[in-house]
Design a protein around this motif. Structure first.
Motif, mmCIF file in Angstrom:
data_model
loop_
_atom_site.group_PDB
_atom_site.id
_atom_site.type_symbol
_atom_site.label_atom_id
_atom_site.label_comp_id
_atom_site.label_asym_id
_atom_site.label_seq_id
_atom_site.Cartn_x
_atom_site.Cartn_y
_atom_site.Cartn_z
ATOM 1 N N LEU A 142 -4.918 59.263 -60.622
ATOM 2 C CA LEU A 142 -5.987 59.998 -60.333
ATOM 3 C C LEU A 142 -7.383 59.384 -61.232
ATOM 4 N N TYR A 143 -8.763 59.331 -60.485
ATOM 5 C CA TYR A 143 -9.692 58.720 -61.522
ATOM 6 C C TYR A 143 -11.126 59.292 -61.193
ATOM 7 N N ALA A 144 -11.601 59.352 -62.106
ATOM 8 C CA ALA A 144 -13.398 59.522 -61.968
ATOM 9 C C ALA A 144 -13.975 58.451 -62.565
ATOM 10 N N SER A 145 -15.614 58.117 -61.666
ATOM 11 C CA SER A 145 -16.241 57.083 -62.273
ATOM 12 C C SER A 145 -17.676 57.439 -63.060
ATOM 13 N N ALA A 146 -18.013 56.673 -62.747
ATOM 14 C CA ALA A 146 -19.672 57.035 -62.891
ATOM 15 C C ALA A 146 -19.779 55.782 -63.409
ATOM 16 N N GLY A 147 -21.549 55.394 -62.775
ATOM 17 C CA GLY A 147 -22.385 54.465 -63.039
ATOM 18 C C GLY A 147 -23.797 54.015 -62.915
ATOM 19 N N ALA A 148 -24.412 53.045 -61.996
ATOM 20 C CA ALA A 148 -25.648 53.361 -61.948
ATOM 21 C C ALA A 148 -25.977 51.634 -60.967
ATOM 22 N N GLY A 149 -26.770 51.625 -60.212
ATOM 23 C CA GLY A 149 -27.503 50.716 -59.162
ATOM 24 C C GLY A 149 -28.650 50.549 -58.247
ATOM 25 N N ILE A 150 -28.596 50.242 -57.894
ATOM 26 C CA ILE A 150 -29.665 49.544 -56.612
ATOM 27 C C ILE A 150 -29.195 50.268 -55.593
ATOM 28 N N ALA A 151 -29.723 51.583 -54.708
ATOM 29 C CA ALA A 151 -29.551 51.210 -53.008
ATOM 30 C C ALA A 151 -31.203 50.485 -52.263
ATOM 31 N N ALA A 152 -31.287 50.024 -51.181
ATOM 32 C CA ALA A 152 -31.644 49.445 -50.599
ATOM 33 C C ALA A 152 -31.642 50.475 -48.922
ATOM 34 N N TYR A 153 -32.864 51.098 -48.560
ATOM 35 C CA TYR A 153 -32.813 51.793 -47.030
ATOM 36 C C TYR A 153 -34.279 51.374 -46.223
ATOM 37 N N ILE A 177 -27.338 56.548 -59.051
ATOM 38 C CA ILE A 177 -26.380 56.994 -60.332
ATOM 39 C C ILE A 177 -25.111 57.261 -59.068
ATOM 40 N N PRO A 178 -24.710 56.687 -59.600
ATOM 41 C CA PRO A 178 -22.663 56.931 -58.788
ATOM 42 C C PRO A 178 -21.959 58.525 -59.775
ATOM 43 N N VAL A 179 -21.801 59.524 -58.885
ATOM 44 C CA VAL A 179 -20.559 59.907 -60.086
ATOM 45 C C VAL A 179 -19.843 60.330 -58.585
ATOM 46 N N GLY A 180 -17.925 59.464 -58.610
ATOM 47 C CA GLY A 180 -17.201 59.811 -58.415
ATOM 48 C C GLY A 180 -15.716 60.424 -58.762
ATOM 49 N N LEU A 181 -15.261 61.361 -57.730
ATOM 50 C CA LEU A 181 -13.576 61.157 -58.133
ATOM 51 C C LEU A 181 -12.953 60.694 -56.891
ATOM 52 N N GLY A 182 -11.195 60.324 -57.374
ATOM 53 C CA GLY A 182 -10.534 59.521 -56.734
ATOM 54 C C GLY A 182 -8.666 59.615 -56.824
ATOM 55 N N ALA A 183 -8.218 58.763 -55.970
ATOM 56 C CA ALA A 183 -7.114 59.200 -55.897
ATOM 57 C C ALA A 183 -6.320 57.862 -54.893
ATOM 58 N N LYS A 184 -5.508 57.691 -56.146
ATOM 59 C CA LYS A 184 -4.500 55.910 -55.673
ATOM 60 C C LYS A 184 -2.869 57.003 -55.259
ATOM 61 N N PHE A 185 -2.550 55.837 -54.476
ATOM 62 C CA PHE A 185 -1.010 55.630 -54.088
ATOM 63 C C PHE A 185 -0.770 54.393 -54.826
ATOM 64 N N LYS A 186 0.251 53.965 -55.010
ATOM 65 C CA LYS A 186 0.371 52.850 -55.265
ATOM 66 C C LYS A 186 2.231 52.284 -53.823
ATOM 67 N N ILE A 187 1.255 51.784 -53.330
ATOM 68 C CA ILE A 187 2.488 51.044 -51.355
ATOM 69 C C ILE A 187 3.431 50.036 -53.032
ATOM 70 N N SER A 188 2.824 48.985 -52.692
ATOM 71 C CA SER A 188 3.636 48.416 -53.729
ATOM 72 C C SER A 188 2.663 47.391 -54.979
ATOM 73 N N ASP A 189 3.284 46.965 -55.807
ATOM 74 C CA ASP A 189 2.822 46.293 -56.860
ATOM 75 C C ASP A 189 1.517 45.239 -56.123
ATOM 76 N N ALA A 190 1.232 45.170 -55.264
ATOM 77 C CA ALA A 190 -0.316 44.089 -54.956
ATOM 78 C C ALA A 190 -1.258 45.146 -53.969
ATOM 79 N N VAL A 191 -0.642 46.219 -53.684
ATOM 80 C CA VAL A 191 -1.422 47.502 -52.373
ATOM 81 C C VAL A 191 -1.884 48.682 -52.886
#
Length: 440
Positions: A142-153, A177-191
């Motif tokens: 499980l992970y959390a993220s936060a950052g900053a950027g530009i959106a063009a629309y 300002i994007p703030v997020g949560l997520g989950a990752k499942f390791k399928i293999s050492d590369a994916v």
């Protein structure tokens, strides 16, 4: 409005700074271990122009539309990475349905269709924990993220007058300002399978083409694949807690093994010490160990041989000295003929012949001789004592010069303290001036 959103920017920067410090302080593994730290990801999902975290939505019926994106990520530690994200898609909404509360939105803008030309952001991603903290390589994270950027629309709005492009059809660029949560499942050492949800806070109230005194927001829920580049295990799924636990367990086992070896060595040393004490035990204190002592009960202080038995010393042979009458005559003749210069210790030459016979007797029979010098009472006591001593020494010196053993001749002076005749007459004083010879 922009000022309020810019206040959230330090939060993202603080996340980046903390992650950088963590990467500098934490080494993910030993120098001999290879990890994959770079990865790219592609995803697709649903874009929705709202947020469940508060605030009023400008439209009562927000629609979900297709969105897609990609990212590049650098993993610095098992817990921290930086990710550069890009997302495109559509954002739609209208007022064809009332709010959940039943209220009808009477906005002059009936609907909007916003093309999200692109959004680019730099995000700090923190892996919150691995599911199994004692497993070196996990498959779910499980992970959390936060950052900053530009959106063009580009918003397109529908009013009673028809459909028109908001802002003249040009891209509107706003800080997000994007703030997020997520989950990752390791399928293999590369994916990895990546599931995530991001809320993007826009520094503007024009995402939907309608100003309503509040900054706009949009969600992006997605699923995608992440491809780890390079060789080795993925650093993101590496669990330092489990590694530390294993190392501690190995260290404990090693310490227990060393302790066991040490105890065994102590036991061997105690056994050797006991055997050595038995070998060196000396009950009677004669310096010979009991195991070698053939006479174990010798009294203290007894001189013993190598087997511990009393050392037999040869009896001292005492040579018996026999002085004959002839020997005494030789000595008596020397005494009678012994003369000195007046008031001196100089022997007159007429005495040499008889003294020579005494010297020969001492050499021949290995006799010892005691010389005792005496004087009369003429002169002071001190003078006479010194003169008697000098005369006895003079006789000794002469006998030694003739070959007699000096260590067997003793010369002593008694002065005038032991007269053998009266000192009132010349004849008596003559008798008192003498050197006595004693053979033994």
């Amino acid at each position: 409005m922009k000022l309020q959103l810019f206040k959230t920017l330090p939060v993202a920067l603080a996340g980046l700074l903390i992650g950088s410090v963590a990467s500098a302080q934490e080494s993910p593994a030993t120098s001999t271990t290879t990890f994959r730290t770079w990865s790219i990801g592609v995803n697709a999902g649903v874009l929705t122009p709202l947020s469940p975290l508060g605030g009023k939505n400008d439209f009562s019926n927000n629609k979900s539309s297709l969105g897609y994106g990609l990212y590049i990520k650098k993993q610095f530690t098992p817990y921290f990475s930086l990710r550069l994200d890009g997302v495109r898609g559509k954002l739609k909404g209208d007022n064809t349905e009332p709010y959940e509360s039943g209220l009808v939105n009477n906005s002059p803008v009936r609907a909007f269709d916003t093309e999200l030309s692109y959004s680019g952001s730099l995000n700090a991603v923190v892996n919150m924990f691995n599911i199994d903290m004692f497993k070196k390589e996990n498959t779910l994270q499980l992970y959390a993220s936060a950052g900053a950027g530009i959106a063009a629309y580009k918003p397109t709005i529908t009013t009673a007058a028809g459909t028109s492009e908001f802002g003249g059809g040009d891209n509107i660029n706003e800080l997000i300002i994007p703030v997020g949560l997520g989950a990752k499942f390791k399928i293999s050492d590369a994916v990895n399978l990546d599931l995530g949800w991001t809320i993007n806070f826009v520094d503007g109230d024009n995402l939907d083409g309608y100003y309503k005194n509040g900054n706009d927001k949009y969600n992006y829920a997605y699923a995608g694949l992440e491809f780890a580049l390079g060789t080795g295990k993925q650093l993101a799924f590496h669990n330092p807690v489990a590694l530390t636990y294993d190392e501690a367990l190995k260290a404990k086992q090693t310490a227990e093994g060393l302790k066991s070896d040490l105890n065994a060595q102590k036991a061997d040393n105690a056994k050797l010490r006991s055997e050595l004490n038995d070998i060196l035990k000396d009950s009677d204190g004669d310096g010979v160990a009991d195991k070698l002592d053939k006479c174990p009960d010798t009294p203290a202080g007894t001189v013993v041989d190598g087997s511990g038995c009393p050392l037999k010393t040869p009896e001292k042979v005492v040579e018996k000295v026999i002085v004959t009458e002839e020997d005494r005559k030789v000595v008596n003749e020397a005494i009678k003929n012994l003369e000195f210069d007046l008031g001196k210790a100089t022997i007159r030459s007429k005495s040499y012949t008889s003294l020579n016979r005494v010297a020969a007797l001492l050499i021949q029979k290995n006799f010892s001789l005691k010389l005792a010098g005496h004087t009369d009472n003429t002169g002071s006591k001190e003078l006479n004592l010194r003169l008697s001593k000098d005369r006895a020494e003079s006789v000794k010196a002469y006998l030694v010069s003739q070959g007699a053993n000096a260590s067997r001749i003793e010369a002593t002076g008694y002065g005038m303290g032991q007269p053998i005749a009266t000192n009132k007459t010349a004849a008596g004083r003559q008798q008192n001036r003498r050197v006595e010879f004693t053979l033994y």
